[in-house]
Enzyme design. Sequence first.
Site, short mmCIF file in Angstrom:
data_model
loop_
_atom_site.label_atom_id
_atom_site.label_comp_id
_atom_site.label_asym_id
_atom_site.label_seq_id
_atom_site.Cartn_x
_atom_site.Cartn_y
_atom_site.Cartn_z
N GLY A 46 -26.43 -60.91 21.49
CA GLY A 46 -25.02 -60.58 21.59
C GLY A 46 -24.59 -60.49 23.04
O GLY A 46 -25.43 -60.22 23.91
N CYS A 110 -30.34 -54.48 26.17
CA CYS A 110 -29.03 -54.97 26.61
C CYS A 110 -29.26 -55.90 27.80
O CYS A 110 -30.04 -55.57 28.70
CB CYS A 110 -28.16 -53.78 27.02
N LEU A 111 -28.58 -57.05 27.81
CA LEU A 111 -28.77 -58.01 28.90
C LEU A 111 -28.33 -57.43 30.25
O LEU A 111 -28.79 -57.90 31.29
CB LEU A 111 -28.00 -59.31 28.61
N GLU A 153 -21.75 -54.27 20.91
CA GLU A 153 -20.85 -55.16 21.66
C GLU A 153 -19.43 -54.60 21.72
O GLU A 153 -18.76 -54.72 22.75
CB GLU A 153 -20.85 -56.58 21.06
CO CO Z 1 -25.34 -54.85 25.83
#
Ligand code: CO
Length: 193
Positions: A46, A110-111, A153
């Site tokens: 996401g 989380c990216l 998100e």
């Molecule tokens: Co994130």
Amino acid sequence: MSVLDVLEWPEKVLDTRADEVTVFDAELESFTKDMADTMHDAKGIGLAANQVGVLKRVLVINIPFQEGDEESEERGLEPEVKMPWHDKLFVMVNPVLKNKKGKTRYQEGCLSFPEVYDFVERSENVVVEYQDVKGKKHELEADGLMAICIQHEIDHLDGIVFFKRMSRLKANTIRRKMMKRASIKTMKAEVKA
Ligand code: CO
């Protein structure tokens, strides 16, 4: 294909609420394609627009189905069954949670927080209303990893990063780790310059 830079916390844009999208044009469509390319390139499931520095209420989700996914089980989910939302790209514009039920805990990543994984409590089942890139309204009911991902998100779009859903102790540990990482990056950039 354009892969955009994924920003890491403490970039301010990650703590800022994104604005509603009012114009559904070719520019929006091409931006969502870049977001999907960026998410796939980073091997994420996401991505919210804030993470690429754009304050628009846009998110993309694509959760691959992995048979007998032990990693998901260890991180807090039941053994996976293939759901209609698996292996499908979702582009959600102006998403709003309409309903939430139950409680679940999952070890999220989380990216914008490389190498950080920790448990977050969220609703188990959600109903989300959103628009597609053309502005058409859709409603989706989701559970499992899809429900978790939608909530993670939408939180980004509200300027809420995942450690804000954790205990103060855990949040402080992550905050310190990310601050240290950012200062090392700045030092490296200064040496280069
Ligand atoms: Co994130």
